[in-house]
Design an enzyme around this catalytic site. Structure first.
Site, PDB file in Angstrom:
ATOM      1  CG  HIS A 190      -4.706   4.006  -1.173  1.00 26.31           C
ATOM      2  ND1 HIS A 190      -5.106   3.794  -0.023  1.00 26.31           N
ATOM      3  CD2 HIS A 190      -4.267   2.930  -1.679  1.00 26.31           C
ATOM      4  CE1 HIS A 190      -4.770   2.243   0.207  1.00 26.31           C
ATOM      5  NE2 HIS A 190      -4.046   2.041  -0.901  1.00 26.31           N
TER       6      HIS A 190
ATOM      7  CB  CYS B 177      -6.250  -0.825  -0.663  1.00 27.81           C
ATOM      8  SG  CYS B 177      -4.795  -1.532  -1.510  1.00 27.81           S
TER       9      CYS B 177
END
Length: 485
Positions: free
Chosen positions: A427, A329
């Site tokens: 994630h 991310c």
């Protein structure tokens, strides 16, 4: 329907753990129960079935209740992006950045969102099990409170107060908290729970009797210290390790000031073949086989912090000596040429040079991508699942070599031509045993053993529910939940 609220004398007293345990305990009894946290401040988030984000702890509590996480379970989420300000998320979606003063003025609107969510859950479930935030004795925050007694008063629900005896001062915590409540708030506290006790309960008994006589509030039970308990942390970084194998892969994660979703690394922390180390501020990055740049709520500021710590030079040296690098991310965004934030979504508007390791750039936009996905790692075919929470859009030639193919046919992430650097927006990448094993093999581990993280989490939720039956007054608990035994 019935609502029961768990409040704590301090942060980390055990509120999240007790709500998780009670959700699983009630579910075992056939009770339809839903977790609820009116307001949460955390950088660990989960994507919900209705396409929003909530605190990670509420997603775990939903699993304990046998439910998919939903935005109604945490209608107000505050994600700090500076020391004085947060992104405010209502019903799973950001409404803007606010400092403390601005948010205080916004609280009536936030409270309406809280009440709407509670009304919907109350309609659909027999019991709503509520978790407070911090402590109800924070008198400076009493006016306009929506997280603790302000909510309990609004919905007229009973409260259990939990305190952690392991940190000391448990009687002072409980008595002092009651003393700082108003008369109506004190009347709501229907029981105490003492958490993390180790030792002979007979030695504690005189104190429990004194506490009940002093306050008039019954002690519903004393929960023992549960060794090797692993639940995803609401916000605090958990660096505990399991017993180790003889040969381990060395994994290092720099702790960024605004590190987000560090629960991504719980499966690595629990893996016996992984030596996981978090590099704290002021510490050099130790030698590693794999460095992981984690998610961040303020990517440009955290990238400047990486440079201020000298970690960027260590990362370049690590790559020169053949080490592997993974960005997740915000960590992925740091790998590119440039990060631009023209709208000032995460801080002052502007742009920053990335680490320049891969040929792509990222631009932060108003639209936040919130989705749960499944797919496969292109190099190995291993199945992967995860979730995306990001406002950045990354473009550039490097992304023509993706890491993952999603089941909808789209391509995601990046793998460098030499195979040393990988990046992804996903994630939860290490929760799927097959994908975790494949990534650890890519990083240099030999003889990889698969670890089923979800099964471990389920085991520990069941252990917590067992403690309810063994150590708490279940008749009183059922009565507080409005359930006849």
């Amino acid at each position: 329907m019935s609502t029961l609220m768990i409040q704590g004398t301090t942060s980390d007293a055990g509120k999240s753990t007790l709500v998780t345990a009670l959700c699983r305990w009630l579910r075992r009894r056939g009770v339809r129960v839903a977790p609820f946290k009116p307001q949460n401040m955390a950088l660990n988030a989960a994507v919900t079935v209705d396409g929003g984000e909530i605190g990670r702890a509420q997603a775990v509590q939903a699993a304990a209740a046998g439910l998919e996480p939903h935005t109604d379970m945490n209608p107000v989420l505050l994600k700090p992006n500076t020391d004085t300000g947060s992104q405010v998320i209502i019903h799973g979606h950001p409404v803007g950045n606010m400092n403390a003063v601005t948010y205080h003025a916004y609280k009536p609107t936030a409270m309406q969102a809280v009440m709407n969510s509670h009304t919907r859950l109350s309609r659909d479930f027999q019991v709503v099990m509520v978790e407070g935030a911090g402590s109800p004795a924070e008198i400076n925050l009493r006016q306009g409170d929506i997280a603790n007694m302000g909510f309990a008063e609004a919905v007229d629900c009973p409260v259990l107060l939990i305190a952690d005896i392991d940190r000391g001062g448990v009687f002072a915590h409980l008595v002092g908290t009651l003393e700082l409540l108003s008369a109506s708030e004190r009347a709501r506290v229907k029981g105490f729970v003492i958490n993390r006790f180790r030792g002979d309960l007979a030695l504690l008994q005189p104190g429990l009797e004194w506490l009940e006589q002093r306050t008039g509030v019954p002690v519903l039970g004393v929960l023992p210290y549960l060794h090797d308990l692993h639940l995803e942390a609401e916000d605090g970084l958990d660096s505990r390790q399991v017993d180790s194998a003889a040969e381990q892969l060395r994994v290092v994660i720099p702790v960024l000031p605004r590190i987000s979703n560090h629960t991504d690394f719980d499966p690595l922390r629990l893996h016996p073949q992984v030596d996981l180390r978090f590099a704290a501020p002021g510490q050099p990055l130790p030698p590693a086989d794999l460095i992981i740049l984690p998610g961040s709520k303020s990517v440009r500021a955290d990238l400047a912090y990486v440079r201020a710590q000298g970690w960027d030079a260590t990362i370049h040296r690590h790559l020169r000596y053949g080490g592997k690098l993974l960005g997740i991310c915000g960590g992925l965004q740091m790998l590119g040429r440039e990060i631009s934030d023209p709208l000032g979504l995460e801080g002052p508007a502007g742009r920053s040079d990335g680490l320049g390791l891969l040929d792509f750039a990222t631009r932060l936009t108003n639209e936040k991508r919130l989705t749960r996905v499944e797919g496969q790692l292109l190099a190995s075919g291993a199945r992967v699942r995860g979730y995306e929470i990001h406002a950045g859009v990354s473009t550039g030639p490097a992304l023509d070599a993706p890491l993952i193919q999603l089941d909808d046919g789209s391509l995601e992430g990046v793998l460098s031509a030499d195979g040393q650097i990988a990046g992804t927006y996903l994630h939860g990448l290490f929760e799927a045993p097959e994908a975790s094993a494949a990534l650890l093999g890519w990083a240099g581990m030999t003889g990889v053993r698969e670890l089923d993280y979800v099964a471990l989490r389920e085991r520990d939720i069941d252990r917590l529910a067992d403690l309810i039956n063994a150590h708490l007054d279940t008749d009183k608990l059922l009565a507080l939940c409005g359930i006849t035994n």
